[in-house]
Write a protein that holds these residues in place. Structure first.
Motif, PDB file in Angstrom:
ATOM      1  N   PHE A  80     -40.070  -3.854  23.718  1.00  0.00           N
ATOM      2  CA  PHE A  80     -41.035  -3.854  24.816  1.00  0.00           C
ATOM      3  C   PHE A  80     -42.415  -3.420  24.315  1.00  0.00           C
ATOM      4  N   ALA A  81     -42.424  -2.373  23.488  1.00  0.00           N
ATOM      5  CA  ALA A  81     -43.691  -1.862  22.962  1.00  0.00           C
ATOM      6  C   ALA A  81     -44.377  -2.909  22.100  1.00  0.00           C
ATOM      7  N   LYS A  82     -43.579  -3.639  21.306  1.00  0.00           N
ATOM      8  CA  LYS A  82     -44.145  -4.671  20.439  1.00  0.00           C
ATOM      9  C   LYS A  82     -44.790  -5.789  21.256  1.00  0.00           C
ATOM     10  N   ILE A  83     -44.092  -6.273  22.275  1.00  0.00           N
ATOM     11  CA  ILE A  83     -44.624  -7.358  23.098  1.00  0.00           C
ATOM     12  C   ILE A  83     -45.870  -6.916  23.854  1.00  0.00           C
ATOM     13  N   MET A  84     -45.848  -5.725  24.423  1.00  0.00           N
ATOM     14  CA  MET A  84     -47.024  -5.251  25.169  1.00  0.00           C
ATOM     15  C   MET A  84     -48.226  -5.086  24.240  1.00  0.00           C
ATOM     16  N   ALA A  85     -47.979  -4.611  23.021  1.00  0.00           N
ATOM     17  CA  ALA A  85     -49.071  -4.458  22.059  1.00  0.00           C
ATOM     18  C   ALA A  85     -49.618  -5.823  21.648  1.00  0.00           C
ATOM     19  N   MET A  86     -48.726  -6.793  21.423  1.00  0.00           N
ATOM     20  CA  MET A  86     -49.167  -8.139  21.072  1.00  0.00           C
ATOM     21  C   MET A  86     -49.989  -8.754  22.200  1.00  0.00           C
ATOM     22  N   CYS A  87     -49.519  -8.594  23.429  1.00  0.00           N
ATOM     23  CA  CYS A  87     -50.217  -9.152  24.578  1.00  0.00           C
ATOM     24  C   CYS A  87     -51.592  -8.513  24.744  1.00  0.00           C
ATOM     25  N   SER A  88     -51.648  -7.198  24.635  1.00  0.00           N
ATOM     26  CA  SER A  88     -52.933  -6.503  24.764  1.00  0.00           C
ATOM     27  C   SER A  88     -53.905  -6.935  23.680  1.00  0.00           C
ATOM     28  N   ALA A  89     -53.386  -7.163  22.470  1.00  0.00           N
ATOM     29  CA  ALA A  89     -54.243  -7.594  21.366  1.00  0.00           C
ATOM     30  C   ALA A  89     -54.812  -8.987  21.630  1.00  0.00           C
ATOM     31  N   VAL A  90     -54.001  -9.891  22.177  1.00  0.00           N
ATOM     32  CA  VAL A  90     -54.488 -11.240  22.497  1.00  0.00           C
ATOM     33  C   VAL A  90     -55.576 -11.174  23.563  1.00  0.00           C
ATOM     34  N   MET A  91     -55.351 -10.384  24.604  1.00  0.00           N
ATOM     35  CA  MET A  91     -56.344 -10.279  25.677  1.00  0.00           C
ATOM     36  C   MET A  91     -57.666  -9.728  25.129  1.00  0.00           C
ATOM     37  N   GLN A  92     -57.575  -8.725  24.275  1.00  0.00           N
ATOM     38  CA  GLN A  92     -58.786  -8.146  23.703  1.00  0.00           C
ATOM     39  C   GLN A  92     -59.469  -9.101  22.728  1.00  0.00           C
ATOM     40  N   SER A  93     -58.672  -9.939  22.063  1.00  0.00           N
ATOM     41  CA  SER A  93     -59.268 -10.888  21.120  1.00  0.00           C
ATOM     42  C   SER A  93     -60.068 -11.959  21.849  1.00  0.00           C
ATOM     43  N   ILE A  94     -59.691 -12.271  23.079  1.00  0.00           N
ATOM     44  CA  ILE A  94     -60.476 -13.218  23.886  1.00  0.00           C
ATOM     45  C   ILE A  94     -61.851 -12.626  24.160  1.00  0.00           C
ATOM     46  N   VAL A  95     -61.869 -11.379  24.567  1.00  0.00           N
ATOM     47  CA  VAL A  95     -63.136 -10.697  24.852  1.00  0.00           C
ATOM     48  C   VAL A  95     -63.961 -10.534  23.579  1.00  0.00           C
ATOM     49  N   ALA A  96     -63.301 -10.218  22.471  1.00  0.00           N
ATOM     50  CA  ALA A  96     -64.004  -9.979  21.207  1.00  0.00           C
ATOM     51  C   ALA A  96     -64.443 -11.264  20.521  1.00  0.00           C
ATOM     52  N   CYS A  97     -63.841 -12.388  20.873  1.00  0.00           N
ATOM     53  CA  CYS A  97     -64.180 -13.659  20.231  1.00  0.00           C
ATOM     54  C   CYS A  97     -65.653 -13.978  20.462  1.00  0.00           C
ATOM     55  N   PRO A  98     -66.424 -14.296  19.418  1.00  0.00           N
ATOM     56  CA  PRO A  98     -67.852 -14.599  19.609  1.00  0.00           C
ATOM     57  C   PRO A  98     -68.096 -15.932  20.317  1.00  0.00           C
ATOM     58  N   LYS A  99     -67.044 -16.746  20.457  1.00  0.00           N
ATOM     59  CA  LYS A  99     -67.176 -18.025  21.150  1.00  0.00           C
ATOM     60  C   LYS A  99     -66.744 -17.856  22.608  1.00  0.00           C
TER      61      LYS A  99
END
Length: 266
Positions: free
Chosen positions: A86-105
């Motif tokens: 559960f911790a792994k999936i939640m961390a992966m999901c949070s990282a994807v969401m943050q990568s959208i915001v951090a993406c310069p495009k």
């Protein structure tokens, strides 16, 4: 398509990258495979100079049904009752969401069908969103004893507190028209106009200086976490640096001279 390929990628001549979730059998759930491929695609897009805008779409009757509950349930057989999984999936999901915001495009969500729980979180995490009028949105975790706590983070940063709490506490689905009213999506359009509307928006954005878009997107999210005085101080520094950039000099010159600017993305 490989059996394990749940995300399709297509880059057109305008620099618009379409990322299409393609796991209709699982309603494009954010499985470990989907999250991994989304994360890889977003990281690649961020550093690829040929990508100017990304569009996140989906095949099938659902945009994204959230986490893969069958995958999560299977993890309960482990000695720790699934805690590590559960911790792994939640961390992966949070990282994807943050990568959208951090993406310069800029990243635009194109929604047809339902977007629920982490799928609604995915929509809220994108910079812009266009939905078919038939689309529906919800954070229904409360109905199955699992409050949508991680979707809450993105949702509460897009809509007002009371609108977010209503969705989170009732678990009710809302139509695209309501999602547009509360600011979860930019536009709700007829289904037949969905792709055309999204791509028109993407092409308009893609025609701008990539440097300027990256500067603005980074500043938009950064200043939102600051006090008013800090935000103005930060934005002033950003404006000064932006004014010194080659594309700002070219853009202002082109405006004064009444001609089309020639961007160099620097």
């Amino acid at each position: 398509m490989r059996e394990t390929e749940v995300l399709l990628r297509e880059l057109d001549e305008d620099g618009i990258l379409r990322l299409t979730m393609n796991d209709a059998k699982r309603r494009n759930a954010l499985s470990e495979a989907m999250l991994g491929q989304l994360g890889d695609a977003l990281a690649a897009a961020a550093s690829d100079p040929s990508v100017r805008v990304a569009v996140l779409a989906a095949n099938g009757p659902a945009f994204c049904a959230g986490h893969d509950l069958k995958e999560l349930t299977a993890a309960r057989t482990a000695p720790d009752r699934g805690r590590a999984a559960f911790a792994k999936i939640m961390a992966m999901c949070s990282a994807v969401m943050q990568s959208i915001v951090a993406c310069p495009k800029p990243v635009i969500a194109e929604i047809e069908g339902v977007a629920t729980a982490a799928g609604c979180q995915l929509v809220a995490s994108c910079d812009l969103a266009v939905a078919a009028q038939s689309a529906r949105f919800g954070t229904p975790g409360v109905n199955i004893g699992l409050f949508c706590s991680t979707p809450m983070v993105a949702l509460s940063r897009n809509v007002s507190a009371k609108h977010a709490m209503e969705m989170l506490l009732t678990g009710d689905m809302i139509p695209a028209s309501r999602a547009e009213q509360i600011g979860l999506v930019n536009r709700a359009v007829p289904p037949e106009a969905l792709r055309g509307t999204t791509m028109e928006m993407a092409r308009k954005i893609a025609s701008k200086s990539r440097m300027t878009l990256a500067t603005g997107k980074r500043a938009f999210y950064a200043q939102g976490e600051m006090s008013l005085a800090e935000a103005y101080d930060y934005a002033c520094r950003v404006m000064v640096e932006n004014m010194l950039a080659r594309d700002a000099e070219e853009g202002i010159g082109a405006f004064i001279e009444k001609r089309v600017p020639e961007w160099q993305d620097r």
